[in-house]
Design a protein around this motif. Structure first.
Motif, mmCIF file in Angstrom:
data_model
loop_
_atom_site.group_PDB
_atom_site.id
_atom_site.type_symbol
_atom_site.label_atom_id
_atom_site.label_comp_id
_atom_site.label_asym_id
_atom_site.label_seq_id
_atom_site.Cartn_x
_atom_site.Cartn_y
_atom_site.Cartn_z
ATOM 1 N N VAL A 32 0.861 -1.186 0.000
ATOM 2 C CA VAL A 32 0.000 0.000 0.000
ATOM 3 C C VAL A 32 0.899 1.237 0.000
ATOM 4 C CG1 VAL A 32 -1.874 -1.168 1.229
ATOM 5 C CG2 VAL A 32 -0.193 0.135 2.532
ATOM 6 N N ALA A 36 -1.693 5.591 2.686
ATOM 7 C CA ALA A 36 -2.629 4.652 3.317
ATOM 8 C C ALA A 36 -2.202 4.386 4.757
ATOM 9 C CB ALA A 36 -2.699 3.348 2.537
ATOM 10 N N TRP A 40 -4.234 5.196 8.276
ATOM 11 C CA TRP A 40 -4.493 4.217 9.329
ATOM 12 C C TRP A 40 -4.060 4.772 10.673
ATOM 13 C CZ3 TRP A 40 -1.645 -0.431 6.653
ATOM 14 C CH2 TRP A 40 -2.360 -0.833 5.531
ATOM 15 N N CYS A 45 -9.009 6.128 8.528
ATOM 16 C CA CYS A 45 -9.628 4.885 8.088
ATOM 17 C C CYS A 45 -8.842 3.719 8.678
ATOM 18 C CB CYS A 45 -9.683 4.795 6.564
ATOM 19 S SG CYS A 45 -8.066 4.756 5.777
ATOM 20 N N PRO A 47 -7.133 -0.309 8.069
ATOM 21 C CA PRO A 47 -6.682 -1.208 7.011
ATOM 22 C C PRO A 47 -7.758 -2.239 6.715
ATOM 23 C CG PRO A 47 -5.523 -1.686 9.061
ATOM 24 C CD PRO A 47 -6.337 -0.456 9.287
ATOM 25 N N ASP A 48 -7.847 -2.639 5.467
ATOM 26 C CA ASP A 48 -8.764 -3.710 5.099
ATOM 27 C C ASP A 48 -8.390 -4.949 5.891
ATOM 28 O OD1 ASP A 48 -9.839 -6.017 3.523
ATOM 29 O OD2 ASP A 48 -10.567 -4.363 2.263
ATOM 30 N N ILE A 49 -9.372 -5.694 6.306
ATOM 31 C CA ILE A 49 -9.132 -6.864 7.152
ATOM 32 C C ILE A 49 -8.194 -7.873 6.481
ATOM 33 C CG2 ILE A 49 -11.134 -8.195 6.382
ATOM 34 C CD1 ILE A 49 -11.520 -8.871 9.422
ATOM 35 N N VAL A 50 -8.164 -7.920 5.166
ATOM 36 C CA VAL A 50 -7.278 -8.871 4.483
ATOM 37 C C VAL A 50 -5.808 -8.537 4.704
ATOM 38 C CG1 VAL A 50 -9.006 -9.464 2.740
ATOM 39 C CG2 VAL A 50 -7.316 -7.686 2.250
ATOM 40 N N PHE A 51 -5.495 -7.301 5.071
ATOM 41 C CA PHE A 51 -4.112 -6.896 5.320
ATOM 42 C C PHE A 51 -3.638 -7.260 6.730
ATOM 43 C CE2 PHE A 51 -5.045 -3.651 1.973
ATOM 44 C CZ PHE A 51 -4.080 -4.058 1.072
#
Length: 71
Positions: A32, A36, A40, A45, A47-51
């Motif tokens: 990323v 980004a 965080w 925002c 981080p997307d849970i997949v990260f």
């Protein structure tokens, strides 16, 4: 603001700094942008849970560590 947002942001920043990584270097490891990572850490925002598993592996912690309350 819910506690978990603050905890995740603070812990990502603390772990990253503990490992001597800049936001840019950390972002490159995850795939990323530095922007980004900045968002965080500033609680703009999350981080997307997949990260999260990848972030935890890089920082040498458990994904559970991001959700535990700080004392």
């Amino acid at each position: 603001m819910p506690l978990y947002l603050i905890t995740i942001a603070e812990k990502i920043k603390a772990y990253r700094e503990c490992h001597g990584l800049s936001q840019r270097d950390f972002g490159k490891l995850i795939g990323v942008s530095a922007q980004a990572v900045y968002k965080w850490e500033q609680e703009i925002c999350l981080p997307d849970i997949v990260f999260l598993p990848h972030i935890a592996k890089i920082l040498g912690c458990s994904t559970d560590d991001f959700f535990e309350e700080s004392e």
